[in-house]
Design a protein around this motif. Structure first.
Motif, PDB file in Angstrom:
ATOM      1  N   PRO A 640       0.715  -1.034  -0.208  1.00 43.31           N
ATOM      2  CA  PRO A 640       0.108  -0.037  -0.276  1.00 43.31           C
ATOM      3  C   PRO A 640       1.008   1.343   0.014  1.00 43.31           C
ATOM      4  O   PRO A 640       1.680   1.248   0.743  1.00 43.31           O
ATOM      5  CB  PRO A 640      -0.849  -0.133   1.277  1.00 43.31           C
ATOM      6  CG  PRO A 640      -0.707  -1.411   1.736  1.00 43.31           C
ATOM      7  CD  PRO A 640       0.384  -1.966   1.123  1.00 43.31           C
ATOM      8  N   CYS A 641       0.495   2.124  -0.913  1.00 48.60           N
ATOM      9  CA  CYS A 641       1.465   3.189  -0.877  1.00 48.60           C
ATOM     10  C   CYS A 641       1.139   4.340   0.363  1.00 48.60           C
ATOM     11  O   CYS A 641       0.055   4.796   0.656  1.00 48.60           O
ATOM     12  CB  CYS A 641       0.702   4.231  -2.109  1.00 48.60           C
ATOM     13  SG  CYS A 641       1.672   5.715  -2.287  1.00 48.60           S
ATOM     14  N   PRO A 642       2.194   4.742   0.923  1.00 48.12           N
ATOM     15  CA  PRO A 642       1.901   5.518   2.312  1.00 48.12           C
ATOM     16  C   PRO A 642       1.475   7.034   1.874  1.00 48.12           C
ATOM     17  O   PRO A 642       1.207   7.684   2.831  1.00 48.12           O
ATOM     18  CB  PRO A 642       3.004   5.366   2.950  1.00 48.12           C
ATOM     19  CG  PRO A 642       4.176   5.101   1.733  1.00 48.12           C
ATOM     20  CD  PRO A 642       3.600   4.408   0.925  1.00 48.12           C
ATOM     21  N   LYS A 643       1.822   7.513   0.842  1.00 48.71           N
ATOM     22  CA  LYS A 643       1.596   8.713   0.468  1.00 48.71           C
ATOM     23  C   LYS A 643       0.039   8.999  -0.034  1.00 48.71           C
ATOM     24  O   LYS A 643      -0.741   9.841   0.643  1.00 48.71           O
ATOM     25  CB  LYS A 643       2.610   9.032  -0.764  1.00 48.71           C
ATOM     26  CG  LYS A 643       2.244  10.663  -0.996  1.00 48.71           C
ATOM     27  CD  LYS A 643       3.555  11.023  -1.978  1.00 48.71           C
ATOM     28  CE  LYS A 643       3.478  12.336  -2.352  1.00 48.71           C
ATOM     29  NZ  LYS A 643       3.887  12.932  -3.659  1.00 48.71           N
ATOM     30  N   CYS A 644      -0.363   8.539  -1.067  1.00 51.34           N
ATOM     31  CA  CYS A 644      -1.954   8.698  -1.342  1.00 51.34           C
ATOM     32  C   CYS A 644      -2.927   7.696  -0.755  1.00 51.34           C
ATOM     33  O   CYS A 644      -4.170   8.022  -0.755  1.00 51.34           O
ATOM     34  CB  CYS A 644      -1.870   8.647  -2.923  1.00 51.34           C
ATOM     35  SG  CYS A 644      -1.724   6.836  -3.479  1.00 51.34           S
ATOM     36  N   ARG A 645      -2.454   6.717  -0.207  1.00 51.94           N
ATOM     37  CA  ARG A 645      -3.088   5.721   0.546  1.00 51.94           C
ATOM     38  C   ARG A 645      -4.318   4.773  -0.413  1.00 51.94           C
ATOM     39  O   ARG A 645      -5.173   4.032   0.107  1.00 51.94           O
ATOM     40  CB  ARG A 645      -3.793   6.233   1.725  1.00 51.94           C
ATOM     41  CG  ARG A 645      -2.691   6.597   2.588  1.00 51.94           C
ATOM     42  CD  ARG A 645      -3.470   7.479   3.901  1.00 51.94           C
ATOM     43  NE  ARG A 645      -2.292   8.182   4.634  1.00 51.94           N
ATOM     44  CZ  ARG A 645      -1.528   7.431   5.461  1.00 51.94           C
ATOM     45  NH1 ARG A 645      -1.977   6.089   5.843  1.00 51.94           N
ATOM     46  NH2 ARG A 645      -0.838   8.001   6.328  1.00 51.94           N
ATOM     47  N   GLY A 661       7.251   1.986  -7.086  1.00 50.79           N
ATOM     48  CA  GLY A 661       6.395   3.363  -7.816  1.00 50.79           C
ATOM     49  C   GLY A 661       4.850   3.301  -7.437  1.00 50.79           C
ATOM     50  O   GLY A 661       4.611   2.016  -7.332  1.00 50.79           O
ATOM     51  N   CYS A 662       4.134   4.168  -7.309  1.00 49.62           N
ATOM     52  CA  CYS A 662       2.789   4.056  -6.926  1.00 49.62           C
ATOM     53  C   CYS A 662       2.167   3.801  -8.333  1.00 49.62           C
ATOM     54  O   CYS A 662       2.318   4.172  -9.397  1.00 49.62           O
ATOM     55  CB  CYS A 662       2.456   5.508  -6.336  1.00 49.62           C
ATOM     56  SG  CYS A 662       0.600   5.189  -5.873  1.00 49.62           S
ATOM     57  N   SER A 663       0.946   2.831  -8.324  1.00 50.59           N
ATOM     58  CA  SER A 663       0.280   2.728  -9.247  1.00 50.59           C
ATOM     59  C   SER A 663      -0.624   3.845  -9.643  1.00 50.59           C
ATOM     60  O   SER A 663      -1.425   3.915 -10.968  1.00 50.59           O
ATOM     61  CB  SER A 663      -0.641   1.475  -8.983  1.00 50.59           C
ATOM     62  OG  SER A 663      -1.404   1.695  -7.837  1.00 50.59           O
ATOM     63  N   LYS A 670      -2.811  12.667  -9.655  1.00 53.30           N
ATOM     64  CA  LYS A 670      -1.550  11.688  -9.692  1.00 53.30           C
ATOM     65  C   LYS A 670      -0.839  11.500  -8.671  1.00 53.30           C
ATOM     66  O   LYS A 670      -0.491  12.613  -8.048  1.00 53.30           O
ATOM     67  CB  LYS A 670      -0.813  12.018 -11.173  1.00 53.30           C
ATOM     68  CG  LYS A 670       0.545  12.555 -10.830  1.00 53.30           C
ATOM     69  CD  LYS A 670       1.162  12.860 -12.163  1.00 53.30           C
ATOM     70  CE  LYS A 670       2.816  12.979 -11.874  1.00 53.30           C
ATOM     71  NZ  LYS A 670       3.538  13.329 -13.288  1.00 53.30           N
ATOM     72  N   CYS A 671      -0.274  10.530  -8.238  1.00 56.00           N
ATOM     73  CA  CYS A 671       0.605  10.313  -7.160  1.00 56.00           C
ATOM     74  C   CYS A 671       2.087   9.950  -7.682  1.00 56.00           C
ATOM     75  O   CYS A 671       2.292   8.681  -8.141  1.00 56.00           O
ATOM     76  CB  CYS A 671       0.141   9.310  -6.167  1.00 56.00           C
ATOM     77  SG  CYS A 671       1.439   8.716  -4.756  1.00 56.00           S
ATOM     78  N   SER A 672       2.944  10.263  -7.278  1.00 55.38           N
ATOM     79  CA  SER A 672       4.669  10.237  -8.046  1.00 55.38           C
ATOM     80  C   SER A 672       5.497   9.445  -6.670  1.00 55.38           C
ATOM     81  O   SER A 672       6.563   9.623  -7.093  1.00 55.38           O
ATOM     82  CB  SER A 672       5.192  11.574  -8.737  1.00 55.38           C
ATOM     83  OG  SER A 672       4.665  12.598  -7.948  1.00 55.38           O
ATOM     84  N   ALA A 673       4.902   9.210  -5.873  1.00 51.02           N
ATOM     85  CA  ALA A 673       5.571   8.462  -4.748  1.00 51.02           C
ATOM     86  C   ALA A 673       6.436   7.607  -5.328  1.00 51.02           C
ATOM     87  O   ALA A 673       5.936   6.364  -6.186  1.00 51.02           O
ATOM     88  CB  ALA A 673       4.630   7.737  -3.698  1.00 51.02           C
ATOM     89  N   SER A 674       7.874   7.412  -5.142  1.00 49.80           N
ATOM     90  CA  SER A 674       8.731   6.372  -5.366  1.00 49.80           C
ATOM     91  C   SER A 674       9.805   6.222  -4.304  1.00 49.80           C
ATOM     92  O   SER A 674      10.174   6.959  -3.614  1.00 49.80           O
ATOM     93  CB  SER A 674       9.140   6.505  -6.766  1.00 49.80           C
ATOM     94  OG  SER A 674      10.371   7.468  -6.842  1.00 49.80           O
TER      95      SER A 674
END
Ligand SMILES: [Zn+2]
Length: 702
Positions: A640-645, A661-663, A670-674
């Motif tokens: 699970p992406c901690p940034k966008c959840r 990277g986030c899906s 957009k979520c560019s967490a990586s």
């Protein structure tokens, strides 16, 4: 001055050779007397890729290509952009220059739709206004080339316009279908965590589906035991074996009319053994069978793959080499026609003389031909309106020692099917017997050769298949049948039961898949579709089918069957792709119907615009469906992406190695967490530098 534009260099050489005048070379141009030749080598112009049509604000990936986004699909060009191929730039420049000065252009594309398009598109590209005449060469030999030169027609003739419309509409359809659906399917798969490309093609994907359906039928197959029954029937002139045929009212049959009830079977044999019976039908007649027609590429490919265990692509390559300069041993291979023109009958003595020189070992069978015999293959009505004919040997003589074994075999096959045209029919005695034993019907049949005729020189592959299936059900025994008459009394001396088991269908090999792509009608149950599919000759064309199968292998969608040299099956990724795609994209019947629509564009039945509009409607619907499609693909577990959840972090590959990277990278918002990768897990302590357009793979689409 005339400008000859040829599809390939060998074609230009073959024509240049027979024209008078001095030969002078100037870069890409060969002058012969007053004429100029510029050869191409396949398509000199390529369809522009989607980037040429997408808006400029689409972000770029590392390679400088626009990233794939759902919102851009479907991409539908309003004006199609053609881009010159770098490898033919010099040739194109020469054509552009010469078009300004020449009086007339000679179109020297191969005599089929693709060849028509290859030269026509260059003429369109340069906005040519000079008159164009069409030269069709089916045979590289000098006399034939001279004949072709004497029979040139306007390039505006309906036949050539139809070819052009066919190839033009097809190229656009393949672009719209392949590029849009590959992107839509790949984007959806990526959103679901699948790291790979799902390539889709208008013929390739349905062909894969044919194989997959067969594989699954085999894997879920349950063998059913059943019985057959034979009787030894004694006639005053001798005994014979009759095969029992169940009546419709027979007890103990399954849906396929197989006798499955053992006790019913046993009771039958007991009841019939020893009974007095009678011959209810006896037929003995001489049958004459003419030689099969010469081969088109379809028959040649299927026959050669069956006999020599090679691929369709290899057969086409061999046939092309035999046709091309310098050999010129056979006529144009990419033909769908099997008949020959009546004028070709007069060529026989000269061709036979050449064959004597080329094939000394076949002297005997060549000597026994009778060139005055005219088989049904020579029929002007059947080649009327086409510029093609069956593949036959030419008058060329050549040293065959440099041929590969396959080239040699393919040549041999073409030669034999030609020689068969000058042999008398095969004659055999066909006998059919029907006997009734206490109300039960027994049949026997036999075929005795009287004279071999053309079979002395040519053995069609269908014979092997027929013999194999006859052995399997035992109905066409090789037994000697005694002479008798209807009404004769006989005795059923003994009835015997045979225990049998239904067999799973066979896995596909190269030749059976090619056949299935042609005989698509055998794979549909809808009677209306059946009739039309038969008429439309399946999916793909004789020139493209073999290449499509090769591509499925190269992409790893088909893999060799363990323990078999020739058979193959769908791979895990091939099945995953098919399962992920919606029905209409992979349905072979739909693909066959599309090809029929293409024939409608060629004939003018529907306009190019209607055809494209209809298909864009279809593609748009599929693209929309794919946005929310569920897919069963092998996906690595996400984090699970901690940034966008809402997104999932997936392990992706970059040039520097793996990262996470986030899906939701391409989602709105957009979520560019990586995150960097640490031992196969995201390292949340360190932020990775976001890679532009990560994971976007460029996919080449057929
Ligand atoms: Zn996220």
């Amino acid at each position: 001055m005339r400008l000859f534009i040829s599809e390939k260099p060998s074609l230009a050489e073959a024509v240049a050779k027979v024209l008078p005048g001095a030969v002078r070379k100037d870069g890409a141009i060969t002058y012969v007397g007053d004429d100029a030749f510029v050869p191409l080598a396949g398509h000199a112009l390529a369809q522009a890729m989607p980037d040429a049509y997408l808006p400029d604000d689409v972000p770029l990936n590392k390679k400088g290509n626009k990233i794939w986004r759902e919102q851009d699909l479907p991409i539908v060009p309003t004006t199609w952009i053609m881009e010159p191929e770098a490898r033919l730039q010099r040739n194109l420049a020469a054509i552009e220059k010469l078009l300004k000065t020449v009086d007339e252009v000679v179109h020297l594309g191969d005599p089929e739709p693709e060849g028509q398009l290859i030269v026509d598109e260059v003429l369109h590209y340069f906005g040519n206004r000079k008159p164009v005449i069409r030269l069709l060469v089916n045979d590289y030999n000098e006399t034939k080339v001279r004949q072709s030169l004497a029979n040139m027609r306007s390039n505006d003739a309906p036949e050539f316009r139809a070819w052009y419309r066919w190839a033009y509409a097809q190229s656009h359809y393949n672009w719209l279908f392949g590029l849009n659906l590959t992107r839509a399917a790949t984007l959806r798969a990526r959103a679901l965590g699948f790291d790979g490309a799902l390539t889709v093609g208008s013929v390739q994907t349905p062909a894969l589906k044919i194989v997959c359906d067969r594989d699954r039928a085999i894997e879920t197959f349950r063998s059913v035991p059943y019985f057959t029954m034979t009787a030894r029937i004694e006639h005053a002139n001798g005994p014979f074996i009759g095969m029992w045929k169940a009546s419709d009212e027979q007890a103990g049959l399954d849906d396929a009319k197989r006798l499955v009830d053992g006790s019913v079977a046993k009771a039958l044999t007991e009841r019939l053994s020893g009974q007095i019976a009678s011959i209810t039908d006896y037929e003995k007649a001489e049958r004459r069978e003419g030689a099969p027609l010469p081969m088109s590429l379809n028959e040649l490919t299927v026959a050669a793959c069956t006999k020599f265990g090679c691929t369709g692509a290899e057969v086409l390559e061999a046939a092309q080499k035999l046709y091309d300069r310098p050999l010129q041993l056979t006529t144009y291979p990419r033909t769908e026609v099997r008949h020959l023109s009546e004028a070709q009958h007069a060529d026989a003595p000269e061709i036979l003389a050449a064959l004597r020189k080329n094939l000394p070992a076949m002297q005997g069978v060549i000597d026994r031909t009778d060139p005055s015999l005219k088989s049904s293959a020579f029929n002007d009505k059947k080649v009327d309106g086409t510029s093609h004919h069956g593949i036959v040997p030419t008058v060329a003589t050549a040293d065959l020692s440099g041929l590969t074994p396959l080239e040699r075999n393919v040549y041999d096959m073409i030669v034999r099917s030609y020689l068969a045209q000058f042999y008398p029919p095969a004659v055999f005695m066909q006998t059919k017997i029907e006997a009734h034993v206490d109300g039960e019907r027994f049949l026997a049949s036999g075929k005795t050769p009287v004279s071999l005729g053309w079979r002395e020189v040519y053995a069609p592959v269908e014979d092997d298949a027929a013999a194999a299936s006859a052995d399997a059900d035992g109905s066409e025994g090789k037994q000697h049948l005694p002479a008798m008459a209807q009404g004769d009394a006989v005795t059923c001396a003994a009835c015997t039961l045979q225990s049998r088991e239904t067999k799973a269908p066979e896995r596909f090999d190269e030749s059976s898949l090619l056949k299935a792509m042609i005989d698509l009608h055998k794979f549909t149950t809808d009677p209306a579709a059946k009739a039309r599919l038969k008429e439309g000759k399946g999916i793909g064309t004789s020139a493209t089918r073999a290449g499509i199968i090769s591509e499925l292998r190269e992409r790893g969608f088909l893999e060799p069957l363990k323990g078999s040299k020739t058979k193959f099956m769908t791979s895990k990724s091939g099945r995953g792709l098919l399962d992920a795609l919606p029905g209409p994209v992979k349905d072979p019947t739909m693909a066959g119907m599309f090809k029929i629509a293409l024939d409608g564009v060629a004939s003018g039945e529907i306009s190019y615009e209607q055809f494209i509009e209809r298909n864009v409607g279809f593609i748009t619907k599929v693209v929309t469906g794919l946005r929310t499609a569920s897919m069963n693909l092998p996906v690595a577990p996400g984090v699970p992406c901690p940034k966008c959840r809402s997104g999932q972090l997936r392990q992706l590959k970059s040039e520097k190695g793996p990262f996470w990277g986030c899906s939701n990278f391409t989602a709105e918002p957009k979520c560019s967490a990586s995150y960097p990768d640490q031992d196969g897990k995201p390292n949340f302590q360190m932020k990775a530098k976001p890679a532009k357009g990560f994971g976007i793979k460029k996919v080449e689409v057929a």
